[in-house]
Scaffold this motif. Structure first.
Motif, PDB file in Angstrom:
ATOM      1  N   VAL A   1       5.013   3.413   6.151  1.00  0.00           N
ATOM      2  CA  VAL A   1       4.176   2.258   6.487  1.00  0.00           C
ATOM      3  C   VAL A   1       3.410   2.530   7.774  1.00  0.00           C
ATOM      4  CG1 VAL A   1       4.237  -0.169   7.190  1.00  0.00           C
ATOM      5  CG2 VAL A   1       5.619   0.605   5.265  1.00  0.00           C
ATOM      6  N   GLU A   2       4.066   3.192   8.740  1.00  0.00           N
ATOM      7  CA  GLU A   2       3.410   3.498  10.007  1.00  0.00           C
ATOM      8  C   GLU A   2       2.213   4.423   9.792  1.00  0.00           C
ATOM      9  OE1 GLU A   2       6.596   3.834   9.386  1.00  0.00           O
ATOM     10  OE2 GLU A   2       7.629   2.424  10.715  1.00  0.00           O
ATOM     11  N   ASP A   3       2.326   5.360   8.829  1.00  0.00           N
ATOM     12  CA  ASP A   3       1.219   6.269   8.528  1.00  0.00           C
ATOM     13  C   ASP A   3       0.030   5.508   7.958  1.00  0.00           C
ATOM     14  OD1 ASP A   3       2.756   8.404   9.333  1.00  0.00           O
ATOM     15  OD2 ASP A   3       3.493   8.836   7.324  1.00  0.00           O
ATOM     16  N   ILE A   4       0.315   4.560   7.053  1.00  0.00           N
ATOM     17  CA  ILE A   4      -0.754   3.771   6.445  1.00  0.00           C
ATOM     18  C   ILE A   4      -1.471   2.964   7.519  1.00  0.00           C
ATOM     19  CG2 ILE A   4      -1.301   1.977   4.744  1.00  0.00           C
ATOM     20  CD1 ILE A   4      -0.335   4.588   3.500  1.00  0.00           C
ATOM     21  N   ALA A   5      -0.697   2.382   8.448  1.00  0.00           N
ATOM     22  CA  ALA A   5      -1.286   1.609   9.540  1.00  0.00           C
ATOM     23  C   ALA A   5      -2.174   2.504  10.401  1.00  0.00           C
ATOM     24  CB  ALA A   5      -0.185   0.980  10.387  1.00  0.00           C
ATOM     25  N   HIS A   6      -1.688   3.714  10.675  1.00  0.00           N
ATOM     26  CA  HIS A   6      -2.464   4.669  11.487  1.00  0.00           C
ATOM     27  C   HIS A   6      -3.745   5.071  10.763  1.00  0.00           C
ATOM     28  CE1 HIS A   6      -3.325   7.749  14.385  1.00  0.00           C
ATOM     29  NE2 HIS A   6      -3.243   8.716  13.483  1.00  0.00           N
ATOM     30  N   GLN A   7      -3.648   5.319   9.461  1.00  0.00           N
ATOM     31  CA  GLN A   7      -4.832   5.679   8.675  1.00  0.00           C
ATOM     32  C   GLN A   7      -5.855   4.557   8.671  1.00  0.00           C
ATOM     33  OE1 GLN A   7      -3.651   6.955   4.752  1.00  0.00           O
ATOM     34  NE2 GLN A   7      -2.134   8.364   5.563  1.00  0.00           N
TER      35      GLN A   7
ATOM     36  N   PHE B   1      -9.433  10.627   1.460  1.00  0.00           N
ATOM     37  CA  PHE B   1      -9.519  11.791   2.335  1.00  0.00           C
ATOM     38  C   PHE B   1      -8.239  11.921   3.167  1.00  0.00           C
ATOM     39  CE2 PHE B   1     -10.487  13.045   6.789  1.00  0.00           C
ATOM     40  CZ  PHE B   1     -10.718  14.388   6.574  1.00  0.00           C
ATOM     41  N   PHE B   2      -7.767  10.802   3.718  1.00  0.00           N
ATOM     42  CA  PHE B   2      -6.545  10.830   4.522  1.00  0.00           C
ATOM     43  C   PHE B   2      -5.318  11.116   3.660  1.00  0.00           C
ATOM     44  CE2 PHE B   2      -9.058   8.247   7.644  1.00  0.00           C
ATOM     45  CZ  PHE B   2      -9.053   9.211   8.640  1.00  0.00           C
ATOM     46  N   GLN B   3      -5.352  10.653   2.420  1.00  0.00           N
ATOM     47  CA  GLN B   3      -4.260  10.991   1.501  1.00  0.00           C
ATOM     48  C   GLN B   3      -4.215  12.498   1.257  1.00  0.00           C
ATOM     49  OE1 GLN B   3      -3.837   8.746  -2.132  1.00  0.00           O
ATOM     50  NE2 GLN B   3      -4.436   6.847  -1.137  1.00  0.00           N
ATOM     51  N   ARG B   4      -5.405  13.095   1.102  1.00  0.00           N
ATOM     52  CA  ARG B   4      -5.459  14.545   0.883  1.00  0.00           C
ATOM     53  C   ARG B   4      -4.960  15.293   2.118  1.00  0.00           C
ATOM     54  NH1 ARG B   4     -10.400  13.171  -1.395  1.00  0.00           N
ATOM     55  NH2 ARG B   4     -11.617  14.015   0.331  1.00  0.00           N
ATOM     56  N   LEU B   5      -5.301  14.775   3.293  1.00  0.00           N
ATOM     57  CA  LEU B   5      -4.821  15.401   4.526  1.00  0.00           C
ATOM     58  C   LEU B   5      -3.299  15.390   4.573  1.00  0.00           C
ATOM     59  CD1 LEU B   5      -7.043  14.209   7.525  1.00  0.00           C
ATOM     60  CD2 LEU B   5      -7.005  16.439   6.432  1.00  0.00           C
TER      61      LEU B   5
ATOM     62  N   VAL C   1       2.508   4.432  -5.980  1.00  0.00           N
ATOM     63  CA  VAL C   1       3.057   5.760  -6.264  1.00  0.00           C
ATOM     64  C   VAL C   1       2.306   6.895  -5.584  1.00  0.00           C
ATOM     65  CG1 VAL C   1       3.439   7.434  -8.100  1.00  0.00           C
ATOM     66  CG2 VAL C   1       4.225   5.104  -8.367  1.00  0.00           C
ATOM     67  N   ASN C   2       0.984   6.819  -5.513  1.00  0.00           N
ATOM     68  CA  ASN C   2       0.216   7.894  -4.882  1.00  0.00           C
ATOM     69  C   ASN C   2       0.533   8.033  -3.402  1.00  0.00           C
ATOM     70  OD1 ASN C   2      -1.100   8.598  -7.199  1.00  0.00           O
ATOM     71  ND2 ASN C   2      -2.848   7.281  -6.839  1.00  0.00           N
ATOM     72  N   ASN C   3       1.065   6.959  -2.803  1.00  0.00           N
ATOM     73  CA  ASN C   3       1.369   6.984  -1.374  1.00  0.00           C
ATOM     74  C   ASN C   3       2.860   7.065  -1.106  1.00  0.00           C
ATOM     75  OD1 ASN C   3      -1.310   6.691  -0.532  1.00  0.00           O
ATOM     76  ND2 ASN C   3      -1.225   4.489  -0.781  1.00  0.00           N
TER      77      ASN C   3
ATOM     78  N   ILE D   1       0.853  -1.196   0.000  1.00  0.00           N
ATOM     79  CA  ILE D   1       0.000   0.000   0.000  1.00  0.00           C
ATOM     80  C   ILE D   1       0.887   1.243   0.000  1.00  0.00           C
ATOM     81  CG2 ILE D   1      -1.702   1.325   1.320  1.00  0.00           C
ATOM     82  CD1 ILE D   1      -2.494  -1.527   2.529  1.00  0.00           C
ATOM     83  N   ASN D   2       1.896   1.213   0.858  1.00  0.00           N
ATOM     84  CA  ASN D   2       2.815   2.336   0.980  1.00  0.00           C
ATOM     85  C   ASN D   2       3.594   2.599  -0.306  1.00  0.00           C
ATOM     86  OD1 ASN D   2       4.399   4.303   2.615  1.00  0.00           O
ATOM     87  ND2 ASN D   2       6.058   2.868   2.211  1.00  0.00           N
TER      88      ASN D   2
END
Length: 275
Positions: free
Chosen positions: A172-178, A214-218, A165-167, A161-162
């Motif tokens: 990885v920690e951010d993706i887990a938090h999201q 939404f979290f990606q935009r944040l 390319v968009n991410n 996921i991390n």
């Protein structure tokens, strides 16, 4: 193509006539060879072309510490993931995933368990990536005869996921938090309406997808703005409970959302809670 550096009998750093560097792997490709010798291209099995210089340098360092079979295995997993996902993956995946899987195998050998507290959410929100993670466990078992626990399929999914390319600017920690935050928001909706959401519905899928982006935009500070609050006033009046639920989510996020974000979130809550 000539040898620039030898990592071991099966892995080298090579350079071509244009001075481009490649990490090349193949059984016995460096056997009885020296730096400066010509590469026997018939022995090449895998070629790593990392365009990002920092990723390339870290990958070379990794090769000095990680067993060649782990590197080769991760190459196959990444190539499989690319084909299934149909997206470009950030170069760092060759570093991060290889490092993680090699360490996971070491932990397995030492009988140390590494639980993934988000396994349930990952299964639900990132089904395609999790399925690749499960397949990766099969690759590992087939190659090394070791069956890693299902939690590792979730960890592999997070790396994939991390790496999309968009991410690429996330960790990885951010993706887990999201992922945890998405689950928390779903719980706010469920408890506000005192209902069980239909996880197989299209509206549920759209809501989760909206939250992920939404979290990606944040993260990228790309919050949608609008100069016209007419629609929000209409929605606020028509879908009062959904709007109140949105305000609870806003409070949970500890931030003031733009009117456009409030609008979209309210509409999604309205849709996902309707039978």
């Amino acid at each position: 193509m000539v040898i620039k550096k030898i990592f071991n009998n099966n892995a080298i750093l090579a350079k071509d006539t244009n001075r481009h560097e490649f990490v090349v792997m193949g059984c016995g490709i460096a056997f009885k060879k020296n730096v400066g010798d010509k590469v026997d291209e018939s022995l090449i099995e895998k070629t790593f072309i990392l365009k990002h210089k920092d990723a390339s340098e870290k990958f070379k360092l990794l090769l000095e510490d990680v067993p060649t079979e782990h590197v080769s295995l991760c190459y196959d997993i990444i190539e499989y993931a690319k084909n299934i996902l149909g997206v470009e993956l950030n170069d760092y995946i060759y570093v991060t995933l290889t490092d993680h899987i090699s360490y996971a195998i070491k932990m397995f050998d030492e009988n140390i368990k590494n639980s993934n507290v988000l396994i349930w959410e990952i299964k639900k929100f990132y089904q395609k990536e999790f399925a690749i993670g499960v397949k990766a466990l099969e690759f590992i078992e087939s190659e090394l005869g070791k069956r890693l626990p299902e939690d590792e399929a979730g960890n592999i999914a997070l790396h994939l996921i991390n790496a999309q390319v968009n991410n690429s600017t996330s960790k990885v920690e951010d993706i887990a938090h999201q992922t945890k935050m998405v689950q928390d928001i779903l719980n706010i909706v469920k408890y506000t309406y005192n209902i069980t959401l239909d996880e197989n519905s299209l509206n549920y899928e759209r809501f989760v997808t909206h939250l992920r982006f939404f979290f990606q935009r944040l993260n990228k500070k790309q919050i949608i703005e609008s100069e016209d609050d007419f629609l929000l006033k209409q929605v606020k009046s028509k879908y009062k409970k959904a709007y109140e639920c949105m305000l609870k989510i806003e409070k949970y996020l500890e931030m003031t959302l733009s009117e456009e974000e409030q609008l979209y979130l309210t509409i999604h809550i309205q849709r996902v809670t309707q039978r």
